[in-house]
Design an enzyme around this catalytic site. Structure first.
Site, PDB file in Angstrom:
ATOM      1  N   ASN A   7       0.874  -1.182   0.000  1.00  0.00           N
ATOM      2  CA  ASN A   7       0.000   0.000   0.000  1.00  0.00           C
ATOM      3  C   ASN A   7       0.904   1.222   0.000  1.00  0.00           C
ATOM      4  O   ASN A   7       1.554   1.533   1.000  1.00  0.00           O
ATOM      5  CB  ASN A   7      -0.923   0.007   1.222  1.00  0.00           C
ATOM      6  CG  ASN A   7      -1.844   1.210   1.247  1.00  0.00           C
ATOM      7  OD1 ASN A   7      -1.457   2.326   0.891  1.00  0.00           O
ATOM      8  ND2 ASN A   7      -3.077   1.008   1.682  1.00  0.00           N
ATOM      9  N   GLU A  34      -3.912   1.831  -3.043  1.00  0.00           N
ATOM     10  CA  GLU A  34      -4.018   3.274  -2.797  1.00  0.00           C
ATOM     11  C   GLU A  34      -3.093   4.063  -3.725  1.00  0.00           C
ATOM     12  O   GLU A  34      -2.332   4.918  -3.279  1.00  0.00           O
ATOM     13  CB  GLU A  34      -3.725   3.612  -1.329  1.00  0.00           C
ATOM     14  CG  GLU A  34      -4.939   3.489  -0.433  1.00  0.00           C
ATOM     15  CD  GLU A  34      -4.823   4.289   0.844  1.00  0.00           C
ATOM     16  OE1 GLU A  34      -5.413   5.381   0.913  1.00  0.00           O
ATOM     17  OE2 GLU A  34      -4.145   3.820   1.785  1.00  0.00           O
ATOM     18  N   ASP A 150      -3.924  -4.782   1.018  1.00  0.00           N
ATOM     19  CA  ASP A 150      -4.268  -4.165   2.293  1.00  0.00           C
ATOM     20  C   ASP A 150      -5.679  -4.605   2.640  1.00  0.00           C
ATOM     21  O   ASP A 150      -6.653  -4.097   2.091  1.00  0.00           O
ATOM     22  CB  ASP A 150      -4.170  -2.642   2.163  1.00  0.00           C
ATOM     23  CG  ASP A 150      -4.599  -1.913   3.432  1.00  0.00           C
ATOM     24  OD1 ASP A 150      -4.927  -2.588   4.426  1.00  0.00           O
ATOM     25  OD2 ASP A 150      -4.627  -0.672   3.408  1.00  0.00           O
ATOM     26  N   ASN A 152      -7.056  -4.307   5.647  1.00  0.00           N
ATOM     27  CA  ASN A 152      -7.637  -3.536   6.743  1.00  0.00           C
ATOM     28  C   ASN A 152      -8.294  -4.466   7.762  1.00  0.00           C
ATOM     29  O   ASN A 152      -9.383  -4.199   8.281  1.00  0.00           O
ATOM     30  CB  ASN A 152      -8.634  -2.504   6.214  1.00  0.00           C
ATOM     31  CG  ASN A 152      -7.963  -1.190   5.851  1.00  0.00           C
ATOM     32  OD1 ASN A 152      -7.167  -0.658   6.626  1.00  0.00           O
ATOM     33  ND2 ASN A 152      -8.264  -0.671   4.666  1.00  0.00           N
ATOM     34  N   ASP A 221      -1.668  -6.091   6.155  1.00  0.00           N
ATOM     35  CA  ASP A 221      -1.380  -6.403   4.751  1.00  0.00           C
ATOM     36  C   ASP A 221      -1.035  -7.888   4.668  1.00  0.00           C
ATOM     37  O   ASP A 221      -0.111  -8.357   5.335  1.00  0.00           O
ATOM     38  CB  ASP A 221      -0.219  -5.552   4.247  1.00  0.00           C
ATOM     39  CG  ASP A 221      -0.509  -4.070   4.395  1.00  0.00           C
ATOM     40  OD1 ASP A 221      -1.008  -3.466   3.436  1.00  0.00           O
ATOM     41  OD2 ASP A 221      -0.234  -3.514   5.485  1.00  0.00           O
ATOM     42  N   ASP A 250       2.647   4.820   5.140  1.00  0.00           N
ATOM     43  CA  ASP A 250       2.437   4.293   6.492  1.00  0.00           C
ATOM     44  C   ASP A 250       2.392   2.765   6.489  1.00  0.00           C
ATOM     45  O   ASP A 250       2.377   2.147   7.559  1.00  0.00           O
ATOM     46  CB  ASP A 250       1.184   4.872   7.146  1.00  0.00           C
ATOM     47  CG  ASP A 250      -0.001   5.011   6.197  1.00  0.00           C
ATOM     48  OD1 ASP A 250       0.083   4.514   5.063  1.00  0.00           O
ATOM     49  OD2 ASP A 250      -1.003   5.640   6.584  1.00  0.00           O
ATOM     50  N   HIS A 251       2.390   2.158   5.317  1.00  0.00           N
ATOM     51  CA  HIS A 251       2.496   0.703   5.169  1.00  0.00           C
ATOM     52  C   HIS A 251       3.895   0.347   4.648  1.00  0.00           C
ATOM     53  O   HIS A 251       4.603   1.207   4.112  1.00  0.00           O
ATOM     54  CB  HIS A 251       1.488   0.174   4.138  1.00  0.00           C
ATOM     55  CG  HIS A 251       0.059   0.341   4.527  1.00  0.00           C
ATOM     56  ND1 HIS A 251      -0.747  -0.708   4.900  1.00  0.00           N
ATOM     57  CD2 HIS A 251      -0.726   1.452   4.562  1.00  0.00           C
ATOM     58  CE1 HIS A 251      -1.964  -0.265   5.151  1.00  0.00           C
ATOM     59  NE2 HIS A 251      -1.984   1.045   4.949  1.00  0.00           N
TER      60      HIS A 251
END
Length: 260
Positions: A7, A34, A150, A152, A221, A250-251
């Site tokens: 991501n 993303e 990802d 989530n 992930d 941030d991933h």
């Protein structure tokens, strides 16, 4: 074959970091989430110059997924079946012919679902049910299959540094984890947990609260493997150091190596 998921949190902002990571980690296939741009805004030439074939399912400013592959991409499908009214770009799948085996890949960006309760959480759970139906269809081919991206979803308490913080979050709600288990129980294996038993192994650290320096992370992930793909599994690792680079996502990437 080395297959990664990442991501990137905006392809135009992160492009230098993505290229740095590709040159260091050398994936044969990279599934990106993303990307946050429409298809014609995706920097396809930058990846073509690195030897990748590219398939994109973009969306202006939000969501968006893409597959980069050193091998040809066949049978590309954009959009998760099951809801013709869904305009969010969260799913792309393709067939990749390796040296010895084909691998079917599904690249996904599963909805976050917050706040709970609400329409976003309802959409997340409905999307997960659609994913289960598509996964069941793809398993019928009885071929190597990876569903990566990802999710989530924090599957278990050991997948969060401070699980108590996430109890009422859409990523860790019982309803979410129940749908995750339904997906896995179709016949998939969590590649990372097959190869790694260490504690505090995460793929996401929030930009807030000094989370990276505290290692206050979560593992959201994932790469889920069909039985035929599990038979080919050689390794699975998280490229954790990427989070410490300048202007990171941030991933971080997570990858598998397959004997194909």
């Amino acid at each position: 074959m080395k297959i990664a998921t990442y991501n990137i949190n905006g392809v135009r902002v992160r492009l230098p970091r993505i290229i740095d990571w590709i040159k260091q980690s050398k994936p044969d296939v990279a599934m990106l989430q993303e990307i946050k741009c429409e298809d014609d805004k995706f920097p396809e030439n930058d990846f073509s110059d690195l030897g990748f074939n590219v398939a994109i399912h973009g969306q202006k400013g939000y969501n968006g997924v893409a597959i980069l592959s050193k091998y040809p991409l066949d049978d590309v499908t954009r959009g998760l079946p099951g809801d013709d009214s869904d305009t969010q770009s969260r799913w792309i799948e393709a067939v990749i012919q390796g040296n010895n085996n084909i691998v079917r890949v599904g690249c996904l960006y599963l909805p976050n679902g917050n706040p709970v309760p609400g329409e976003k959480f309802d959409y997340k759970l409905a999307w997960m049910k659609r994913l289960q139906r598509r996964a069941a269809q793809l398993l019928e081919f009885e071929e190597p299959l990876i569903l990566a991206g990802d999710y989530n979803v924090i599957p278990h308490i050991e997948d969060a540094k401070n699980p108590e913080k996430w109890i009422d979050d859409a990523l860790f709600r019982l309803e979410t984890r129940t749908e995750w288990r339904k997906l896995v129980n179709l016949g998939f294996q969590d590649a990372f947990r097959l190869m790694n038993t260490q504690e505090e192994q995460f793929t996401f650290w929030d930009f807030q609260g000094n989370a990276w320096n505290k290692n206050d992370g979560i593992r959201i992930d994932h790469l889920l493997l069909s039985p035929q793909c599990t038979d080919l599994l050689l390794d699975c690792k998280i490229d954790r150091e990427v989070r410490g680079w300048e202007k990171p996502s941030d991933h971080v990437p997570i990858w598998v190596k397959l004997d194909c």
